[in-house]
Scaffold this motif. Structure first.
Motif, PDB file in Angstrom:
ATOM      1  N   MET A  18       0.839  -1.198   0.000  1.00 31.30           N
ATOM      2  CA  MET A  18       0.000   0.000   0.000  1.00 31.30           C
ATOM      3  C   MET A  18       0.871   1.243   0.000  1.00 31.30           C
ATOM      4  O   MET A  18       1.738   1.345   0.850  1.00 31.30           O
ATOM      5  CB  MET A  18      -0.898   0.036   1.222  1.00 31.30           C
ATOM      6  N   PRO A  19       0.647   2.212  -0.793  1.00 32.86           N
ATOM      7  CA  PRO A  19      -0.174   2.123  -1.998  1.00 32.86           C
ATOM      8  C   PRO A  19       0.639   1.482  -3.122  1.00 32.86           C
ATOM      9  O   PRO A  19       1.870   1.490  -3.084  1.00 32.86           O
ATOM     10  CB  PRO A  19      -0.486   3.581  -2.307  1.00 32.86           C
ATOM     11  N   PRO A  20      -0.042   0.942  -4.123  1.00 31.43           N
ATOM     12  CA  PRO A  20       0.689   0.349  -5.253  1.00 31.43           C
ATOM     13  C   PRO A  20       1.324   1.437  -6.112  1.00 31.43           C
ATOM     14  O   PRO A  20       1.004   2.616  -5.965  1.00 31.43           O
ATOM     15  CB  PRO A  20      -0.405  -0.389  -6.028  1.00 31.43           C
ATOM     16  N   GLU A  21       2.197   1.014  -6.986  1.00 31.38           N
ATOM     17  CA  GLU A  21       2.788   1.957  -7.939  1.00 31.38           C
ATOM     18  C   GLU A  21       1.691   2.516  -8.837  1.00 31.38           C
ATOM     19  O   GLU A  21       0.746   1.806  -9.178  1.00 31.38           O
ATOM     20  CB  GLU A  21       3.838   1.241  -8.811  1.00 31.38           C
ATOM     21  N   PRO A  22       1.787   3.785  -9.226  1.00 34.12           N
ATOM     22  CA  PRO A  22       0.760   4.363 -10.116  1.00 34.12           C
ATOM     23  C   PRO A  22       0.687   3.589 -11.423  1.00 34.12           C
ATOM     24  O   PRO A  22       1.695   3.098 -11.937  1.00 34.12           O
ATOM     25  CB  PRO A  22       1.260   5.783 -10.356  1.00 34.12           C
ATOM     26  N   CYS A  40      -9.878  -0.515  -4.859  1.00 31.03           N
ATOM     27  CA  CYS A  40     -10.409  -0.210  -6.187  1.00 31.03           C
ATOM     28  C   CYS A  40      -9.266  -0.328  -7.190  1.00 31.03           C
ATOM     29  O   CYS A  40      -8.147   0.093  -6.907  1.00 31.03           O
ATOM     30  CB  CYS A  40     -10.979   1.205  -6.225  1.00 31.03           C
ATOM     31  N   TRP A  41      -9.560  -0.904  -8.343  1.00 33.12           N
ATOM     32  CA  TRP A  41      -8.539  -1.011  -9.379  1.00 33.12           C
ATOM     33  C   TRP A  41      -9.193  -1.029 -10.745  1.00 33.12           C
ATOM     34  O   TRP A  41     -10.394  -1.177 -10.883  1.00 33.12           O
ATOM     35  CB  TRP A  41      -7.639  -2.233  -9.169  1.00 33.12           C
ATOM     36  N   TRP A  42      -8.363  -0.871 -11.759  1.00 30.74           N
ATOM     37  CA  TRP A  42      -8.811  -0.823 -13.144  1.00 30.74           C
ATOM     38  C   TRP A  42      -8.167  -1.967 -13.900  1.00 30.74           C
ATOM     39  O   TRP A  42      -6.977  -2.276 -13.696  1.00 30.74           O
ATOM     40  CB  TRP A  42      -8.417   0.533 -13.736  1.00 30.74           C
ATOM     41  N   GLU A  43      -8.953  -2.616 -14.747  1.00 30.87           N
ATOM     42  CA  GLU A  43      -8.502  -3.729 -15.592  1.00 30.87           C
ATOM     43  C   GLU A  43      -7.832  -4.839 -14.773  1.00 30.87           C
ATOM     44  O   GLU A  43      -8.425  -5.322 -13.833  1.00 30.87           O
ATOM     45  CB  GLU A  43      -7.605  -3.217 -16.719  1.00 30.87           C
ATOM     46  N   ALA A  44      -6.593  -5.202 -15.073  1.00 26.54           N
ATOM     47  CA  ALA A  44      -5.933  -6.326 -14.388  1.00 26.54           C
ATOM     48  C   ALA A  44      -5.486  -5.972 -12.976  1.00 26.54           C
ATOM     49  O   ALA A  44      -5.170  -6.852 -12.186  1.00 26.54           O
ATOM     50  CB  ALA A  44      -4.735  -6.805 -15.205  1.00 26.54           C
ATOM     51  N   TRP A  47      -0.821  -6.362  -6.426  1.00 28.07           N
ATOM     52  CA  TRP A  47      -2.063  -6.955  -5.902  1.00 28.07           C
ATOM     53  C   TRP A  47      -2.476  -8.240  -6.623  1.00 28.07           C
ATOM     54  O   TRP A  47      -3.568  -8.748  -6.387  1.00 28.07           O
ATOM     55  CB  TRP A  47      -3.208  -5.952  -6.011  1.00 28.07           C
ATOM     56  N   GLN A  48      -1.640  -8.773  -7.480  1.00 31.29           N
ATOM     57  CA  GLN A  48      -2.035  -9.890  -8.306  1.00 31.29           C
ATOM     58  C   GLN A  48      -2.458 -11.141  -7.513  1.00 31.29           C
ATOM     59  O   GLN A  48      -3.268 -11.926  -7.981  1.00 31.29           O
ATOM     60  CB  GLN A  48      -0.954 -10.231  -9.332  1.00 31.29           C
ATOM     61  N   ASP A  49      -1.916 -11.316  -6.322  1.00 29.69           N
ATOM     62  CA  ASP A  49      -2.336 -12.459  -5.503  1.00 29.69           C
ATOM     63  C   ASP A  49      -3.797 -12.354  -5.106  1.00 29.69           C
ATOM     64  O   ASP A  49      -4.442 -13.361  -4.862  1.00 29.69           O
ATOM     65  CB  ASP A  49      -1.479 -12.569  -4.235  1.00 29.69           C
ATOM     66  N   LEU A  50      -4.298 -11.149  -5.052  1.00 27.99           N
ATOM     67  CA  LEU A  50      -5.676 -10.939  -4.618  1.00 27.99           C
ATOM     68  C   LEU A  50      -6.645 -10.753  -5.770  1.00 27.99           C
ATOM     69  O   LEU A  50      -7.736 -11.314  -5.767  1.00 27.99           O
ATOM     70  CB  LEU A  50      -5.744  -9.700  -3.705  1.00 27.99           C
ATOM     71  N   VAL A  51      -6.263  -9.960  -6.761  1.00 29.49           N
ATOM     72  CA  VAL A  51      -7.205  -9.634  -7.832  1.00 29.49           C
ATOM     73  C   VAL A  51      -7.204 -10.708  -8.898  1.00 29.49           C
ATOM     74  O   VAL A  51      -8.112 -10.881  -9.622  1.00 29.49           O
ATOM     75  CB  VAL A  51      -6.954  -8.241  -8.449  1.00 29.49           C
TER      76      VAL A  51
END
Length: 160
Positions: A119-123, A147-151, A156-160
């Motif tokens: 937190m927070p992820p890279e822009p 909140c996220w857009w597309e992939a 956060w890939q382990d979660l989304v």
């Protein structure tokens, strides 16, 4: 005018899907999907006395686009009609409920509890079209909303 009315309905539908609805249980989790050119959907997981229940709410975009077009055509037929008091169009939401086996719900909740996030992820790159997502999780006095857009962000890939 039709596009503006449809867009207004889309915004209101997104607001309604983001609300927690009264249910016979505690809302533990809500996942929303908001694509640019398709119907938006929210799935909520409730812990009820008799077990876990999932509530799916979907915005009926096709019906509302047709309703907006009909309203605009009605107004164009007689321009003075715009002076009449009109009921504001409300989004059409479809609802479905289903019981969820405890082992499936417990596995999902355990995966969420075990997720590690930066937190927070890279822009990310910006975009106009595509699909945005929201995940809302609540546990007692603690909660999180992502909140996220597309992939989604790489972190956060382990979660989304």
């Amino acid at each position: 005018m039709c596009h503006e009315l449809t867009y207004s309905l889309q915004l209101r539908a997104s607001e309604l899907l983001s609300e927690t609805v009264p249910a016979p249980g505690l809302c533990l989790l809500r996942i929303e999907r908001h694509p640019s050119f398709e119907a938006s959907t929210a799935l909520s997981l409730y812990d009820c006395r008799e077990g876990y229940r999932v509530l799916e709410r979907t915005w009926d975009m096709e019906t509302d686009a047709r309703r907006a077009k009909e309203r605009v055509e009605w107004l164009k037929a007689k321009p003075a009609r715009h002076l009449l008091q009109q009921e504001e169009l409300q989004p059409t939401l479809r609802r479905r409920r289903a019981d969820l086996p405890a082992n499936v719900a417990d596995e999902l909740l355990a995966a969420l509890r075990g997720a590690k996030l930066s937190m927070p992820p890279e822009p990310e790159a910006l975009g106009m079209d595509g699909t945005s997502y929201t995940l809302y999780y609540e546990a007692g006095f603690s909660s999180a909303e992502l909140c996220w857009w597309e992939a989604g962000p790489e972190e956060w890939q382990d979660l989304v």
